[in-house]
Design a protein around this motif. Sequence first.
Motif, PDB file in Angstrom:
ATOM      1  N   GLU A 196       0.784  -1.237   0.027  1.00  0.00           N
ATOM      2  CA  GLU A 196      -0.101  -0.151  -0.001  1.00  0.00           C
ATOM      3  C   GLU A 196       1.125   1.266  -0.185  1.00  0.00           C
ATOM      4  O   GLU A 196       0.351   2.218  -0.660  1.00  0.00           O
ATOM      5  CB  GLU A 196      -0.939   0.193   1.024  1.00  0.00           C
ATOM      6  N   LEU A 197       1.887   1.211   0.721  1.00  0.00           N
ATOM      7  CA  LEU A 197       2.941   2.371   0.916  1.00  0.00           C
ATOM      8  C   LEU A 197       3.524   2.735  -0.475  1.00  0.00           C
ATOM      9  O   LEU A 197       3.682   3.596  -1.109  1.00  0.00           O
ATOM     10  CB  LEU A 197       3.781   2.112   1.972  1.00  0.00           C
ATOM     11  N   VAL A 198       4.077   1.523  -1.099  1.00  0.00           N
ATOM     12  CA  VAL A 198       4.719   1.845  -2.327  1.00  0.00           C
ATOM     13  C   VAL A 198       3.707   2.185  -3.503  1.00  0.00           C
ATOM     14  O   VAL A 198       4.065   3.104  -4.164  1.00  0.00           O
ATOM     15  CB  VAL A 198       5.508   0.484  -2.671  1.00  0.00           C
ATOM     16  N   ALA A 199       2.820   1.701  -3.526  1.00  0.00           N
ATOM     17  CA  ALA A 199       1.567   1.961  -4.574  1.00  0.00           C
ATOM     18  C   ALA A 199       1.164   3.283  -4.398  1.00  0.00           C
ATOM     19  O   ALA A 199       1.048   4.134  -5.303  1.00  0.00           O
ATOM     20  CB  ALA A 199       0.446   0.841  -4.658  1.00  0.00           C
ATOM     21  N   ASN A 200       1.026   3.709  -3.134  1.00  0.00           N
ATOM     22  CA  ASN A 200       0.793   5.127  -2.741  1.00  0.00           C
ATOM     23  C   ASN A 200       1.744   6.102  -3.239  1.00  0.00           C
ATOM     24  O   ASN A 200       1.407   7.075  -4.015  1.00  0.00           O
ATOM     25  CB  ASN A 200       0.588   5.396  -1.272  1.00  0.00           C
ATOM     26  N   ALA A 201       3.062   5.840  -2.937  1.00  0.00           N
ATOM     27  CA  ALA A 201       4.209   6.662  -3.602  1.00  0.00           C
ATOM     28  C   ALA A 201       4.233   6.750  -5.024  1.00  0.00           C
ATOM     29  O   ALA A 201       4.436   7.783  -5.478  1.00  0.00           O
ATOM     30  CB  ALA A 201       5.362   6.083  -2.849  1.00  0.00           C
ATOM     31  N   VAL A 202       4.055   5.732  -5.697  1.00  0.00           N
ATOM     32  CA  VAL A 202       4.140   5.511  -7.158  1.00  0.00           C
ATOM     33  C   VAL A 202       3.061   6.398  -7.726  1.00  0.00           C
ATOM     34  O   VAL A 202       3.074   7.115  -8.846  1.00  0.00           O
ATOM     35  CB  VAL A 202       4.046   4.116  -7.641  1.00  0.00           C
TER      36      VAL A 202
ATOM     37  N   HIS B 132      10.317   6.287   1.191  1.00  0.00           N
ATOM     38  CA  HIS B 132      10.887   7.578   0.694  1.00  0.00           C
ATOM     39  C   HIS B 132      10.552   8.060  -0.701  1.00  0.00           C
ATOM     40  O   HIS B 132      10.776   7.100  -1.543  1.00  0.00           O
ATOM     41  CB  HIS B 132      12.321   7.578   0.787  1.00  0.00           C
ATOM     42  N   ASP B 133      10.123   9.088  -0.705  1.00  0.00           N
ATOM     43  CA  ASP B 133       9.669   9.799  -2.081  1.00  0.00           C
ATOM     44  C   ASP B 133      10.124  11.119  -2.170  1.00  0.00           C
ATOM     45  O   ASP B 133      10.595  11.603  -1.158  1.00  0.00           O
ATOM     46  CB  ASP B 133       8.355   9.577  -2.448  1.00  0.00           C
ATOM     47  N   THR B 134      10.026  11.760  -3.246  1.00  0.00           N
ATOM     48  CA  THR B 134      10.552  13.227  -3.499  1.00  0.00           C
ATOM     49  C   THR B 134       9.535  14.264  -3.268  1.00  0.00           C
ATOM     50  O   THR B 134       9.737  15.391  -3.337  1.00  0.00           O
ATOM     51  CB  THR B 134      11.087  13.289  -4.782  1.00  0.00           C
ATOM     52  N   ASP B 135       8.351  13.656  -3.057  1.00  0.00           N
ATOM     53  CA  ASP B 135       7.194  14.824  -3.101  1.00  0.00           C
ATOM     54  C   ASP B 135       7.267  15.053  -1.273  1.00  0.00           C
ATOM     55  O   ASP B 135       6.801  14.349  -0.681  1.00  0.00           O
ATOM     56  CB  ASP B 135       5.986  14.339  -3.328  1.00  0.00           C
ATOM     57  N   PRO B 136       7.302  16.321  -0.897  1.00  0.00           N
ATOM     58  CA  PRO B 136       7.374  16.737   0.641  1.00  0.00           C
ATOM     59  C   PRO B 136       5.828  16.753   0.843  1.00  0.00           C
ATOM     60  O   PRO B 136       5.893  16.849   2.208  1.00  0.00           O
ATOM     61  CB  PRO B 136       8.073  18.066   0.429  1.00  0.00           C
ATOM     62  N   LYS B 137       5.046  16.862   0.151  1.00  0.00           N
ATOM     63  CA  LYS B 137       3.537  16.971   0.462  1.00  0.00           C
ATOM     64  C   LYS B 137       3.271  15.721   1.340  1.00  0.00           C
ATOM     65  O   LYS B 137       3.296  14.720   1.037  1.00  0.00           O
ATOM     66  CB  LYS B 137       2.651  17.018  -0.646  1.00  0.00           C
ATOM     67  N   PRO B 138       2.431  15.846   2.643  1.00  0.00           N
ATOM     68  CA  PRO B 138       2.346  14.682   3.348  1.00  0.00           C
ATOM     69  C   PRO B 138       1.311  13.937   2.957  1.00  0.00           C
ATOM     70  O   PRO B 138       0.291  14.459   2.103  1.00  0.00           O
ATOM     71  CB  PRO B 138       1.943  15.404   4.660  1.00  0.00           C
ATOM     72  N   PRO B 139       1.022  12.491   3.034  1.00  0.00           N
ATOM     73  CA  PRO B 139       0.005  11.834   2.613  1.00  0.00           C
ATOM     74  C   PRO B 139      -1.100  12.090   3.201  1.00  0.00           C
ATOM     75  O   PRO B 139      -1.470  12.117   4.372  1.00  0.00           O
ATOM     76  CB  PRO B 139       0.651  10.505   2.947  1.00  0.00           C
TER      77      PRO B 139
ATOM     78  N   PRO C 260       9.360  14.483   7.054  1.00  0.00           N
ATOM     79  CA  PRO C 260      10.123  15.199   5.850  1.00  0.00           C
ATOM     80  C   PRO C 260      11.568  14.722   6.007  1.00  0.00           C
ATOM     81  O   PRO C 260      12.044  14.171   6.951  1.00  0.00           O
ATOM     82  CB  PRO C 260      10.277  16.889   6.073  1.00  0.00           C
ATOM     83  N   THR C 261      11.981  14.645   4.597  1.00  0.00           N
ATOM     84  CA  THR C 261      13.470  14.185   4.511  1.00  0.00           C
ATOM     85  C   THR C 261      14.204  15.166   3.647  1.00  0.00           C
ATOM     86  O   THR C 261      13.495  16.159   3.212  1.00  0.00           O
ATOM     87  CB  THR C 261      13.385  12.715   3.802  1.00  0.00           C
ATOM     88  N   GLU C 262      15.412  15.047   3.636  1.00  0.00           N
ATOM     89  CA  GLU C 262      16.191  16.086   2.808  1.00  0.00           C
ATOM     90  C   GLU C 262      15.740  16.135   1.309  1.00  0.00           C
ATOM     91  O   GLU C 262      15.662  17.148   0.713  1.00  0.00           O
ATOM     92  CB  GLU C 262      17.624  15.663   2.739  1.00  0.00           C
ATOM     93  N   SER C 263      14.961  14.880   0.807  1.00  0.00           N
ATOM     94  CA  SER C 263      14.717  14.781  -0.651  1.00  0.00           C
ATOM     95  C   SER C 263      13.180  14.790  -0.702  1.00  0.00           C
ATOM     96  O   SER C 263      12.781  14.611  -2.009  1.00  0.00           O
ATOM     97  CB  SER C 263      15.298  13.602  -1.267  1.00  0.00           C
ATOM     98  N   GLY C 264      12.356  14.963   0.263  1.00  0.00           N
ATOM     99  CA  GLY C 264      11.042  14.801   0.007  1.00  0.00           C
ATOM    100  C   GLY C 264      10.152  14.342   1.482  1.00  0.00           C
ATOM    101  O   GLY C 264      10.300  15.248   2.135  1.00  0.00           O
ATOM    102  N   LYS C 265      10.010  13.030   1.560  1.00  0.00           N
ATOM    103  CA  LYS C 265       9.267  12.755   2.523  1.00  0.00           C
ATOM    104  C   LYS C 265       9.469  11.284   2.703  1.00  0.00           C
ATOM    105  O   LYS C 265       9.673  10.469   2.014  1.00  0.00           O
ATOM    106  CB  LYS C 265       7.811  13.096   2.782  1.00  0.00           C
ATOM    107  N   ALA C 266       9.328  10.695   4.103  1.00  0.00           N
ATOM    108  CA  ALA C 266       9.460   9.231   4.437  1.00  0.00           C
ATOM    109  C   ALA C 266       7.833   8.675   4.959  1.00  0.00           C
ATOM    110  O   ALA C 266       7.317   9.553   6.092  1.00  0.00           O
ATOM    111  CB  ALA C 266      10.328   8.728   5.437  1.00  0.00           C
ATOM    112  N   VAL C 267       7.153   8.036   4.404  1.00  0.00           N
ATOM    113  CA  VAL C 267       6.053   7.271   5.140  1.00  0.00           C
ATOM    114  C   VAL C 267       5.899   6.036   5.621  1.00  0.00           C
ATOM    115  O   VAL C 267       6.868   5.278   5.061  1.00  0.00           O
ATOM    116  CB  VAL C 267       4.629   7.314   3.895  1.00  0.00           C
TER     117      VAL C 267
END
Length: 155
Positions: A60-66, A91-98, A133-140
Amino acid sequence: MSCSMNGPALYELPSAPASWRVALPHTAAAVPVARALVRTALAELEHGADRDTAELLTAELVANAVEHTSGETPIELVVELRPSGCQVEVHDTDPKPPGDLTCPSGSLPDPWQEHGRGLLLIRALSSSCGHRPTESGKAVWFRLPVVPAQRRSSV
Protein backbone atom coordinates in the motif's frame (compact mmCIF):
# COMPACT_ATOMS: atom_id res chain seq x y z
CA MET A 1 40.63 -8.47 39.78
CA SER A 2 37.72 -6.08 39.37
CA CYS A 3 34.86 -6.62 36.94
CA SER A 4 34.27 -3.90 34.37
CA MET A 5 31.40 -3.25 31.94
CA ASN A 6 33.51 -3.88 28.85
CA GLY A 7 33.49 -7.68 29.29
CA PRO A 8 30.94 -10.33 28.28
CA ALA A 9 28.08 -8.33 29.83
CA LEU A 10 28.00 -6.18 26.68
CA TYR A 11 26.73 -9.14 24.68
CA GLU A 12 23.56 -9.20 26.77
CA LEU A 13 22.48 -5.82 25.43
CA PRO A 14 19.85 -5.85 22.66
CA SER A 15 21.43 -6.15 19.27
CA ALA A 16 21.37 -3.19 16.93
CA PRO A 17 18.44 -3.22 14.51
CA ALA A 18 19.01 -4.96 11.22
CA SER A 19 18.04 -2.77 8.30
CA TRP A 20 17.67 -2.93 4.55
CA ARG A 21 17.56 0.07 2.19
CA VAL A 22 16.62 -0.58 -1.43
CA ALA A 23 15.90 1.77 -4.35
CA LEU A 24 12.82 0.79 -6.35
CA PRO A 25 11.66 1.97 -9.78
CA HIS A 26 9.01 4.68 -9.84
CA THR A 27 6.56 2.29 -11.52
CA ALA A 28 3.89 -0.20 -10.50
CA ALA A 29 6.55 -2.92 -10.88
CA ALA A 30 7.97 -1.71 -7.54
CA VAL A 31 4.98 -3.11 -5.61
CA PRO A 32 5.62 -6.87 -5.98
CA VAL A 33 9.36 -6.31 -5.56
CA ALA A 34 8.77 -4.44 -2.28
CA ARG A 35 6.42 -7.19 -1.02
CA ALA A 36 9.04 -9.85 -1.74
CA LEU A 37 11.81 -7.84 -0.08
CA VAL A 38 9.82 -7.38 3.13
CA ARG A 39 8.82 -11.05 3.27
CA THR A 40 12.44 -12.09 2.69
CA ALA A 41 13.78 -9.69 5.34
CA LEU A 42 11.33 -11.00 7.96
CA ALA A 43 11.87 -14.64 7.01
CA GLU A 44 15.68 -14.53 6.92
CA LEU A 45 15.93 -13.48 10.53
CA GLU A 46 12.84 -15.47 11.56
CA HIS A 47 11.48 -12.17 12.79
CA GLY A 48 8.26 -12.24 14.78
CA ALA A 49 6.24 -9.58 12.95
CA ASP A 50 3.27 -10.76 10.89
CA ARG A 51 4.66 -11.24 7.37
CA ASP A 52 1.32 -11.09 5.58
CA THR A 53 0.39 -7.79 7.24
CA ALA A 54 3.88 -6.37 6.62
CA GLU A 55 3.63 -7.32 2.92
CA LEU A 56 0.15 -5.86 2.54
CA LEU A 57 0.98 -2.54 4.20
CA THR A 58 4.29 -2.23 2.34
CA ALA A 59 2.44 -2.77 -0.95
CA GLU A 60 0.00 0.00 0.00
CA LEU A 61 2.79 2.45 0.87
CA VAL A 62 4.73 1.75 -2.31
CA ALA A 63 1.63 1.92 -4.53
CA ASN A 64 0.68 5.20 -2.87
CA ALA A 65 4.15 6.66 -3.47
CA VAL A 66 4.12 5.59 -7.13
CA GLU A 67 0.60 6.87 -7.76
CA HIS A 68 0.78 10.18 -5.93
CA THR A 69 4.26 11.41 -6.77
CA SER A 70 5.49 12.47 -10.17
CA GLY A 71 8.77 12.01 -11.96
CA GLU A 72 11.03 9.06 -12.53
CA THR A 73 13.22 9.38 -9.43
CA PRO A 74 13.34 6.00 -7.69
CA ILE A 75 11.46 5.56 -4.46
CA GLU A 76 13.27 3.96 -1.56
CA LEU A 77 12.17 1.14 0.73
CA VAL A 78 13.70 0.95 4.20
CA VAL A 79 12.99 -2.05 6.43
CA GLU A 80 14.24 -1.98 10.01
CA LEU A 81 13.92 -5.05 12.23
CA ARG A 82 14.00 -4.46 15.98
CA PRO A 83 13.52 -6.84 18.92
CA SER A 84 10.10 -5.25 19.55
CA GLY A 85 8.88 -5.34 15.93
CA CYS A 86 9.57 -3.92 12.50
CA GLN A 87 9.36 -0.51 10.88
CA VAL A 88 8.91 -0.05 7.14
CA GLU A 89 9.47 3.31 5.45
CA VAL A 90 8.91 4.40 1.88
CA HIS A 91 10.81 7.51 0.77
CA ASP A 92 9.72 9.64 -2.18
CA THR A 93 10.59 13.07 -3.55
CA ASP A 94 7.25 14.80 -2.85
CA PRO A 95 7.39 16.80 0.41
CA LYS A 96 3.57 16.96 0.59
CA PRO A 97 2.25 14.76 3.44
CA PRO A 98 0.02 11.81 2.54
CA GLY A 99 -3.65 12.65 3.03
CA ASP A 100 -5.59 10.93 5.79
CA LEU A 101 -2.69 8.90 7.18
CA THR A 102 -2.52 10.44 10.63
CA CYS A 103 -5.50 12.83 10.48
CA PRO A 104 -8.46 10.94 9.04
CA SER A 105 -11.01 13.05 7.23
CA GLY A 106 -13.92 11.42 9.03
CA SER A 107 -15.50 9.96 5.92
CA LEU A 108 -14.93 6.32 5.12
CA PRO A 109 -13.84 5.43 1.59
CA ASP A 110 -16.43 3.90 -0.71
CA PRO A 111 -16.02 0.10 -0.33
CA TRP A 112 -16.87 -0.38 -4.03
CA GLN A 113 -14.06 1.88 -5.23
CA GLU A 114 -10.67 0.38 -6.05
CA HIS A 115 -8.73 3.29 -4.53
CA GLY A 116 -8.86 5.09 -1.21
CA ARG A 117 -8.54 2.24 1.27
CA GLY A 118 -4.73 1.97 1.51
CA LEU A 119 -4.11 4.58 4.19
CA LEU A 120 -7.15 3.33 6.13
CA LEU A 121 -5.63 -0.18 6.12
CA ILE A 122 -2.29 1.15 7.30
CA ARG A 123 -3.91 3.04 10.18
CA ALA A 124 -6.04 0.05 11.15
CA LEU A 125 -3.45 -2.73 10.95
CA SER A 126 -0.23 -1.10 12.13
CA SER A 127 0.73 -0.41 15.74
CA SER A 128 1.66 3.13 14.64
CA CYS A 129 2.20 5.04 11.42
CA GLY A 130 3.14 8.47 10.22
CA HIS A 131 5.32 10.55 7.95
CA ARG A 132 8.30 12.84 8.28
CA PRO A 133 10.13 15.24 6.00
CA THR A 134 13.46 14.16 4.54
CA GLU A 135 16.18 16.08 2.70
CA SER A 136 14.78 14.91 -0.63
CA GLY A 137 11.02 14.77 0.11
CA LYS A 138 9.28 12.65 2.73
CA ALA A 139 9.23 9.23 4.35
CA VAL A 140 5.95 7.49 5.14
CA TRP A 141 6.21 4.68 7.70
CA PHE A 142 4.40 2.07 9.74
CA ARG A 143 5.37 -0.21 12.61
CA LEU A 144 4.24 -3.74 13.42
CA PRO A 145 4.86 -5.44 16.76
CA VAL A 146 6.26 -8.91 17.27
CA VAL A 147 3.33 -11.30 17.61
CA PRO A 148 3.23 -14.57 19.61
CA ALA A 149 4.46 -17.57 17.60
CA GLN A 150 1.05 -19.27 17.57
CA ARG A 151 -0.53 -16.23 15.87
CA ARG A 152 2.08 -15.74 13.14
CA SER A 153 1.28 -16.26 9.49
CA SER A 154 2.53 -19.46 7.96
CA VAL A 155 5.27 -19.33 5.34
